[in-house]
Design a protein around this motif. Structure first.
Motif, short mmCIF file in Angstrom:
data_model
loop_
_atom_site.label_atom_id
_atom_site.label_comp_id
_atom_site.label_asym_id
_atom_site.label_seq_id
_atom_site.Cartn_x
_atom_site.Cartn_y
_atom_site.Cartn_z
N ARG A 257 -20.20 0.05 -5.10
CA ARG A 257 -19.62 -1.29 -5.09
C ARG A 257 -20.68 -2.34 -5.41
N TRP B 3 -15.98 3.44 2.58
CA TRP B 3 -15.59 3.91 1.26
C TRP B 3 -14.23 3.36 0.91
N TYR B 4 -14.14 2.72 -0.24
CA TYR B 4 -12.91 2.11 -0.73
C TYR B 4 -12.69 2.55 -2.16
N SER C 144 0.80 -1.22 0.00
CA SER C 144 0.00 0.00 0.00
C SER C 144 0.84 1.27 0.00
N ARG D 148 -6.33 -3.09 6.20
CA ARG D 148 -5.92 -1.83 5.59
C ARG D 148 -4.74 -1.21 6.34
N ALA E 76 -11.99 -4.45 -0.93
CA ALA E 76 -13.36 -4.38 -0.42
C ALA E 76 -14.25 -5.42 -1.09
N CYS F 41 -8.75 9.91 -3.28
CA CYS F 41 -8.90 8.63 -3.98
C CYS F 41 -8.83 8.78 -5.50
N TYR G 122 -12.91 7.05 6.63
CA TYR G 122 -13.54 6.46 5.45
C TYR G 122 -14.70 5.54 5.84
N HIS G 123 -15.00 5.48 7.13
CA HIS G 123 -16.10 4.65 7.62
C HIS G 123 -17.00 5.48 8.52
N CYS H 82 -7.45 -1.05 -3.71
CA CYS H 82 -8.29 -0.76 -2.56
C CYS H 82 -9.72 -1.25 -2.82
N LEU H 83 -10.22 -0.95 -3.99
CA LEU H 83 -11.56 -1.39 -4.38
C LEU H 83 -11.63 -2.91 -4.41
N ARG I 72 -5.85 2.85 -6.14
CA ARG I 72 -7.32 2.90 -6.06
C ARG I 72 -7.96 1.57 -6.44
#
Length: 144
Positions: free
Chosen positions: A89, A80-81, A26, A114, A68, A55, A39-40, A64-65, A61
């Motif tokens: 999503r 949010w990812y 990462s 994460r 999730a 993002c 982000y939560h 990360c997506l 990016r």
């Protein structure tokens, strides 16, 4: 699908990342120094626009997506990812025809994963989450 324009032509790459058991570095994440709890936010709320703007230009990016989409419960998406919320999503999962029975991990596990990918030490992650080192290690192994 305005918020999903960055995916055009990258659907197979995203599928490959979702199916990969390889741990991603990462270092590329633009949010690596940001408190991931931002982000939560509470249910139904959006993070601050500045956070989501980070993002947009992030080189990690898609990874990360993929994290999730690989790890979250499709019936209980949260957070949010990759700059995308739960509804986005859901649309991506439908577009990619992802199975509804993804491995379900609790939010604490996703946060541990994460933070671990952001270079946090296991002891520090355990302290933030209020759990044992062993629990953090179990969370981290769940996506290998």
């Amino acid at each position: 699908m305005d918020s999903l324009h960055f995916l055009v032509g990258r659907e197979q790459e995203l599928r490959d990342l979702i199916q990969s058991s390889q741990r991603r570095d990462s270092v590329r994440a633009a949010c690596r120094d940001v408190d991931v709890s931002l982000y939560h936010p509470e249910d139904g709320e959006r993070p601050a626009e500045g956070l989501l703007a980070v993002c947009v230009g992030c080189r990690g990016r898609l990874e990360c997506l993929a994290l999730a989409l690989r790890a979250e419960d499709p019936e209980a998406r949260h957070g949010w990812y990759g700059g995308l919320g739960p509804a986005d999503r859901d649309r991506i999962a439908a577009m990619l025809r992802l199975a509804k029975t993804a491995t379900s991990l609790p939010d604490r596990a996703l946060m541990a994963i994460r933070l671990g990918r952001d270079g946090w030490r296991i002891n520090d992650v355990a302290q933030v989450l209020g759990c044992s080192r062993r629990t953090v290690q179990r969370y981290l192994r769940s996506v290998r």
